[in-house]
Design an enzyme around this catalytic site. Structure first.
Site, short mmCIF file in Angstrom:
data_model
loop_
_atom_site.label_atom_id
_atom_site.label_comp_id
_atom_site.label_asym_id
_atom_site.label_seq_id
_atom_site.Cartn_x
_atom_site.Cartn_y
_atom_site.Cartn_z
N ASN A 194 57.37 22.07 67.47
CA ASN A 194 56.72 20.89 68.05
C ASN A 194 55.52 21.39 68.85
O ASN A 194 55.68 21.90 69.95
CB ASN A 194 57.72 20.15 68.94
N TRP A 195 54.35 21.25 68.27
CA TRP A 195 53.14 21.79 68.93
C TRP A 195 52.70 20.91 70.10
O TRP A 195 51.82 21.30 70.85
CB TRP A 195 52.00 21.94 67.92
N GLU A 255 59.69 13.20 75.90
CA GLU A 255 58.37 12.91 76.49
C GLU A 255 57.90 11.51 76.07
O GLU A 255 57.25 10.81 76.85
CB GLU A 255 57.36 14.00 76.08
N GLU A 298 68.33 17.77 72.79
CA GLU A 298 67.38 18.41 73.71
C GLU A 298 67.72 17.96 75.14
O GLU A 298 67.30 16.87 75.56
CB GLU A 298 65.95 18.00 73.37
N GLY A 311 60.68 22.73 78.36
CA GLY A 311 59.48 23.25 79.02
C GLY A 311 59.74 23.83 80.40
O GLY A 311 58.81 24.10 81.15
N SER A 370 63.50 25.08 75.75
CA SER A 370 63.27 26.47 76.14
C SER A 370 63.97 27.47 75.23
O SER A 370 64.39 28.54 75.68
CB SER A 370 63.65 26.69 77.61
N GLY A 411 59.28 24.20 71.26
CA GLY A 411 58.00 23.77 71.83
C GLY A 411 57.13 24.97 72.15
O GLY A 411 56.47 25.53 71.27
N GLY A 412 57.15 25.39 73.41
CA GLY A 412 56.26 26.46 73.88
C GLY A 412 56.26 27.71 73.02
O GLY A 412 55.18 28.25 72.69
P1 PGA Z 1 60.23 23.71 74.76
O1 PGA Z 1 60.08 22.26 74.10
O2 PGA Z 1 60.73 24.65 73.69
O3 PGA Z 1 58.85 24.06 75.24
O4 PGA Z 1 61.21 23.57 75.87
C1 PGA Z 1 61.01 21.79 73.15
C2 PGA Z 1 60.68 20.38 72.78
O5 PGA Z 1 60.16 19.64 73.63
O6 PGA Z 1 60.90 19.95 71.63
#
Ligand code: PGA
Length: 251
Positions: free
Chosen positions: A9-10, A97, A167, A173, A213, A234-235
């Protein structure tokens, strides 16, 4: 057969040249060194068409969101029909989000699932609890409620075409990952809810990803858990080497 998936997920990151550099590094890495899972990349909308061309048959492309409407006067929105017309095969629905910042509730998310099913786009449907909900020990109930008013209003056939992503919001994040035990406990719970609603076969075959994370260091411990079928990253998905390492941890 339960499918194993690592999805990136960019979010709202990368300019076009940066996005191309990242996708090319990932596809080059995957073509040199094959992985045993499906790899799905979710860039911002405006890069979708380019990515569909870049990934060829090496990876799959996902949108990060879609409209709950089919077409018409909805300025700024993108329909699943449009996504399908580009060759997009997945769409993230209900990311925390979107729920928290853009106020998307279960009613809208239920409609978005329907829009995906109509266009044969696989929704990657995100569920998960807030920190206060975990601290008050209501996390199992919160996740059950998220499913009851959305996915569980559909048929077993539709459910079988869905990927779930657990999640925990407190892990997204933040660098705070759920432990493999915490994640497995919730994934087992989710699978048992799916079994009660849709039967053992759907539950056995549905893919449940972990997100929050997840990175190159902790992915292995999470991915060996019996009910964790991959990750939504994500990150760590913004750096090709890290993302490739994560893909290789899923066996
Ligand atoms: P993250 O994000 O790996 O940066 O925690 C995951 C996501 O929001 O899908």
């Amino acid at each position: 057969m339960r499918e194993k998936i690592v999805a990136a997920n960019w979010k709202m990151n990368k300019t076009l040249p940066e996005a191309i550099e990242l996708v090319q590094a990932i596809t080059f890495g995957l073509s040199k060194n094959a992985v045993s899972c499906k790899v799905v990349l979710a860039p911002p909308y405006i890069y979708l068409e380019r990515l569909v061309n870049e990934v060829q048959n090496i990876a799959f492309v996902s949108a990060q969101n879609c409209s709950n409407q089919t077409k018409g006067a909805f300025t700024g929105e993108v329909s699943t029909q449009m996504l399908a017309s580009l060759g997009v095969q997945y769409c993230i629905v209900g990311h925390s989000e979107r729920r928290a910042i853009y106020g998307e509730g279960n009613e809208v998310l239920k409609e978005k699932l329907q829009r995906c099913y109509e266009q044969n786009i696989t929704p990657v449907f995100c569920i998960g609890e807030l920190l206060e909900e975990r601290n008050s020990n209501s996390h199992f109930e919160v996740v059950a409620k998220q499913l009851q008013s959305t996915l569980f209003t559909y048929t077993a056939t539709e459910a079988a075409k869905t990927v779930l992503a657990y999640e925990p919001v407190w892990a997204i994040g933040t660098g705070l990952t759920a432990t493999p035990e915490q994640a497995q406990e919730m994934h087992g719970h989710i699978r048992s809810l799916v079994a009660t609603k849709f039967g053992a076969e759907v539950a056995e075959n549905i893919t449940i990803l972990y997100g929050g994370s997840c990175n190159a260091q902790n992915a292995a411990g999470l991915f060996v858990q019996p009910d964790i079928d991959g990750g939504l990253i994500g990150g760590a998905a913004l750096i090709a080497d890290d993302f490739l390492k994560i893909c290789h941890e899923l066996r």
